[in-house]
Design an enzyme around this catalytic site. Structure first.
Site, PDB file in Angstrom:
ATOM      1  N   SER A   1       8.684 -70.395 -39.370  1.00 37.81           N
ATOM      2  CA  SER A   1      10.041 -70.323 -38.789  1.00 37.81           C
ATOM      3  C   SER A   1      10.918 -71.447 -39.326  1.00 37.81           C
ATOM      4  O   SER A   1      12.107 -71.261 -39.574  1.00 37.81           O
ATOM      5  CB  SER A   1       9.960 -70.432 -37.265  1.00 37.81           C
ATOM      6  OG  SER A   1       9.379 -69.256 -36.730  1.00 37.81           O
TER       7      SER A   1
ATOM      8  N   GLU B   1       9.986 -61.829 -41.370  1.00 35.17           N
ATOM      9  CA  GLU B   1      11.417 -61.997 -41.708  1.00 35.17           C
ATOM     10  C   GLU B   1      12.203 -62.621 -40.549  1.00 35.17           C
ATOM     11  O   GLU B   1      13.360 -62.292 -40.306  1.00 35.17           O
ATOM     12  CB  GLU B   1      12.021 -60.688 -42.205  1.00 35.17           C
ATOM     13  CG  GLU B   1      11.299 -60.254 -43.473  1.00 35.17           C
ATOM     14  CD  GLU B   1      12.121 -59.433 -44.409  1.00 35.17           C
ATOM     15  OE1 GLU B   1      13.354 -59.531 -44.387  1.00 35.17           O
ATOM     16  OE2 GLU B   1      11.508 -58.712 -45.209  1.00 35.17           O
TER      17      GLU B   1
HETATM   18  N1  CAA Z   1      23.778 -67.413 -45.243  1.00 33.56           N
HETATM   19  C1  CAA Z   1      24.156 -68.472 -46.002  1.00 33.56           C
HETATM   20  N2  CAA Z   1      23.897 -69.758 -45.660  1.00 33.56           N
HETATM   21  C2  CAA Z   1      23.222 -69.967 -44.516  1.00 33.56           C
HETATM   22  C3  CAA Z   1      22.793 -68.927 -43.681  1.00 33.56           C
HETATM   23  C4  CAA Z   1      23.109 -67.596 -44.083  1.00 33.56           C
HETATM   24  N3  CAA Z   1      22.722 -66.540 -43.354  1.00 33.56           N
HETATM   25  N4  CAA Z   1      22.134 -69.433 -42.632  1.00 33.56           N
HETATM   26  C5  CAA Z   1      22.155 -70.775 -42.773  1.00 33.56           C
HETATM   27  N5  CAA Z   1      22.820 -71.093 -43.917  1.00 33.56           N
HETATM   28  C6  CAA Z   1      23.076 -72.422 -44.439  1.00 33.56           C
HETATM   29  C7  CAA Z   1      23.899 -73.253 -43.436  1.00 33.56           C
HETATM   30  O1  CAA Z   1      25.280 -73.015 -43.607  1.00 33.56           O
HETATM   31  C8  CAA Z   1      23.513 -74.662 -43.797  1.00 33.56           C
HETATM   32  O2  CAA Z   1      24.211 -75.055 -44.953  1.00 33.56           O
HETATM   33  P1  CAA Z   1      24.796 -76.577 -45.131  1.00 33.56           P
HETATM   34  O3  CAA Z   1      23.701 -77.531 -44.762  1.00 33.56           O
HETATM   35  O4  CAA Z   1      25.194 -76.647 -46.567  1.00 33.56           O
HETATM   36  O5  CAA Z   1      25.959 -76.694 -44.174  1.00 33.56           O
HETATM   37  C9  CAA Z   1      22.040 -74.521 -44.218  1.00 33.56           C
HETATM   38  O6  CAA Z   1      21.855 -73.144 -44.564  1.00 33.56           O
HETATM   39  C10 CAA Z   1      21.081 -74.893 -43.116  1.00 33.56           C
HETATM   40  O7  CAA Z   1      21.352 -74.097 -41.977  1.00 33.56           O
HETATM   41  P2  CAA Z   1      20.672 -74.394 -40.564  1.00 33.56           P
HETATM   42  O8  CAA Z   1      20.964 -75.815 -40.172  1.00 33.56           O
HETATM   43  O9  CAA Z   1      21.070 -73.302 -39.640  1.00 33.56           O
HETATM   44  O10 CAA Z   1      19.118 -74.293 -40.940  1.00 33.56           O
HETATM   45  P3  CAA Z   1      17.809 -74.514 -40.075  1.00 33.56           P
HETATM   46  O11 CAA Z   1      16.878 -75.373 -40.825  1.00 33.56           O
HETATM   47  O12 CAA Z   1      18.186 -74.881 -38.686  1.00 33.56           O
HETATM   48  O13 CAA Z   1      17.113 -73.041 -40.102  1.00 33.56           O
HETATM   49  C11 CAA Z   1      16.734 -70.777 -39.453  1.00 33.56           C
HETATM   50  C12 CAA Z   1      17.757 -71.917 -39.722  1.00 33.56           C
HETATM   51  C13 CAA Z   1      17.624 -69.595 -39.103  1.00 33.56           C
HETATM   52  C14 CAA Z   1      15.799 -71.095 -38.311  1.00 33.56           C
HETATM   53  C15 CAA Z   1      15.936 -70.483 -40.758  1.00 33.56           C
HETATM   54  O14 CAA Z   1      15.024 -71.509 -41.056  1.00 33.56           O
HETATM   55  C16 CAA Z   1      15.194 -69.163 -40.674  1.00 33.56           C
HETATM   56  O15 CAA Z   1      15.781 -68.113 -40.911  1.00 33.56           O
HETATM   57  N6  CAA Z   1      13.862 -69.216 -40.350  1.00 33.56           N
HETATM   58  C17 CAA Z   1      13.046 -68.017 -40.386  1.00 33.56           C
HETATM   59  C18 CAA Z   1      12.417 -67.879 -41.732  1.00 33.56           C
HETATM   60  C19 CAA Z   1      12.090 -66.464 -42.062  1.00 33.56           C
HETATM   61  O16 CAA Z   1      12.771 -65.526 -41.674  1.00 33.56           O
HETATM   62  N7  CAA Z   1      11.035 -66.297 -42.838  1.00 33.56           N
HETATM   63  C20 CAA Z   1      10.661 -65.003 -43.287  1.00 33.56           C
HETATM   64  C21 CAA Z   1       9.781 -65.107 -44.469  1.00 33.56           C
HETATM   65  S1  CAA Z   1       9.857 -63.712 -45.517  1.00 33.56           S
HETATM   66  C22 CAA Z   1       8.919 -62.513 -44.787  1.00 33.56           C
HETATM   67  O17 CAA Z   1       8.550 -62.585 -43.647  1.00 33.56           O
HETATM   68  C23 CAA Z   1       8.687 -61.348 -45.686  1.00 33.56           C
HETATM   69  C24 CAA Z   1       7.666 -60.387 -45.234  1.00 33.56           C
HETATM   70  O18 CAA Z   1       6.524 -60.688 -45.017  1.00 33.56           O
HETATM   71  C25 CAA Z   1       8.049 -58.984 -45.141  1.00 33.56           C
END
Ligand code: CAA
Length: 380
Positions: A132, A363
């Protein structure tokens, strides 16, 4: 607002509905039983244009939209959720970042074989200590002249063992936090790429989730996707699209649970009539029908926004959250409607129950989707 599908979207849906019944219904059972990757099915999906459905014709794709893509994934997942995620991970998580963010040279180099389904793609973000918290990358990429040298380990990588092309995330500057992550397009024949093992999972057996290890994997510098330090944004933008694919997969599983329940409720007799004549069962069926439709509408909304080139972070997270929870709930109710029979491997609902669970996890877990949605509605 037009909620009608276009003629070409209807054609894709009908094509995949037929393919589902004729090819996937039986293959889905076999794939679950044998744990084998459905290579022949993927080849056929490639020939039908599904492996490159939203790739423009210039790069060898079918030139269709993400609404068609979501419809196709739903139809596939009604019969085989494993095939659904194989296609979704390949398309959303490997094809799309190259198409949406790659250079012209990268698109020409990688997309035609991927769109034809001859090269399968994977997305290597998750690590043993970075699930995560995707920013906690330990994999390291060090610039050395005209190359990058990558070392590290990735976990639960869907399509890892089959992939010819991988989108790999690694730290190029560990002191910069998430601004130090970079994304690379990797030809998996590169020395140093290794598939360590396949996980033995509860469901989606035909989709292989692998641990990968990179040991002094040397890549030419032109494998960098966008710029150094932009990798976290590449991952987040890619997952905004990927969540549409998983939402569609969950809609397919939920619809299958409803269809199996309708069939069983009109055949199974108890207390002198079919169980579908009892209000207790009817209420379950009605709730399932409402939620399947609502989940599909959310999914198609997110896909339509993506097609319109609009930001769809919130709508993708909402679709993925609601559809995944709908799939789990529908599979649970379907099993309950089937009673003891539902708990046996003779009935499809047992597989649907096992396959549904992962949609609430990969995801981005449902908890992560709620964080993303809360961030969006709070305007952060
Ligand atoms: N689009 C563009 N930029 C984004 C964004 C988006 N959707 N979401 C965040 N950002 C950018 C932010 O603007 C920020 O940029 P700056 O620092 O330049 O201002 C940067 O990213 C960091 O954002 P956060 O502070 O929100 O980041 P965070 O560390 O708090 O994490 C989170 C956010 C949503 C928890 C993220 O870590 C996340 O999505 N975690 C889940 C991971 C995931 O989904 N993994 C799946 C693996 S793939 C898989 O599962 C495939 C499979 O098997 C089928």
């Amino acid at each position: 607002m037009d909620l009608e599908l276009t003629d070409s979207q209807l054609r894709v849906r009908d094509l995949m509905r037929r393919f589902g019944v004729e090819r996937l219904a039986q293959a889905g059972i076999e794939t679950d039983r044998t744990h084998r990757f459905p290579a022949e099915i993927i080849k056929e999906l490639g020939e039908l244009g599904i492996m490159g459905i939203f790739v423009p014709e210039t790069y060898g794709g079918a030139g269709m939209d993400h609404v068609s893509y979501a419809l196709a994934i739903e139809e596939i997942s009604v019969h085989c959720a494993a095939t659904g995620v194989i296609v979704s991970a390949h398309s959303s998580l490997a094809v799309w970042p190259i198409l949406g963010l790659g250079t012209e040279d990268q698109k020409r180099r990688f997309l035609p074989e991927m769109a034809a389904g001859r090269h399968i793609g994977c997305f290597a973000l998750t690590e043993p200590q970075a699930g995560s918290d995707a920013a906690g990358q330990k994999t390291r990429a060090v610039r050395d002249g005209d190359s990058y040298v990558i070392n590290g380990t990735k976990n639960f990588i869907t399509n890892g063992p089959q992939a010819s092309v991988a989108i790999v995330f690694a730290m190029t500057d560990p002191s910069a936090g998430h601004h130090g992550i970079s994304a690379f397009i990797v030809d998996t024949r590169t020395p140093g790429w290794q598939v360590v093992r396949n996980e033995d999972k509860m469901g989606i057996h035909g989709a292989h989730s692998a641990q990968l290890s990179f040991s002094d994997m040397r890549l030419p510098a032109d494998c960098l996707l966008t710029e150094e330090g932009q990798g976290f944004k590449v991952a987040m933008k890619t997952l905004d699209g990927g969540r549409i694919g998983i939402a569609a997969q969950a809609v397919g599983i939920a619809r299958a649970a409803l269809e199996e329940s309708l069939k069983y409720a009109s055949q199974r007799r108890a207390f002198g009539s079919t169980i579908g004549s009892f209000q207790a069962i009817q209420w379950k069926l009605a709730d399932m029908a409402v939620e399947v439709d609502a989940a599909r509408l959310l999914t198609l909304q997110a896909a339509a926004l993506k097609d319109a080139g609009k930001v769809h972070t919130k709508q993708s997270a909402m679709a993925k959250l609601f559809a995944a929870e709908t799939a789990m709930k529908a599979a649970t109710e379907a099993l309950q409607i089937h009673g003891g029979y539902g708990y046996t491997k003779e009935f499809k609902v047992e597989r649907l129950f096992r396959d549904a669970k992962i949609t609430e996890i990969y995801e981005g877990t449902s908890e992560i989707q709620r964080l993303v949605i809360a961030g969006q509605v709070l305007g952060r």
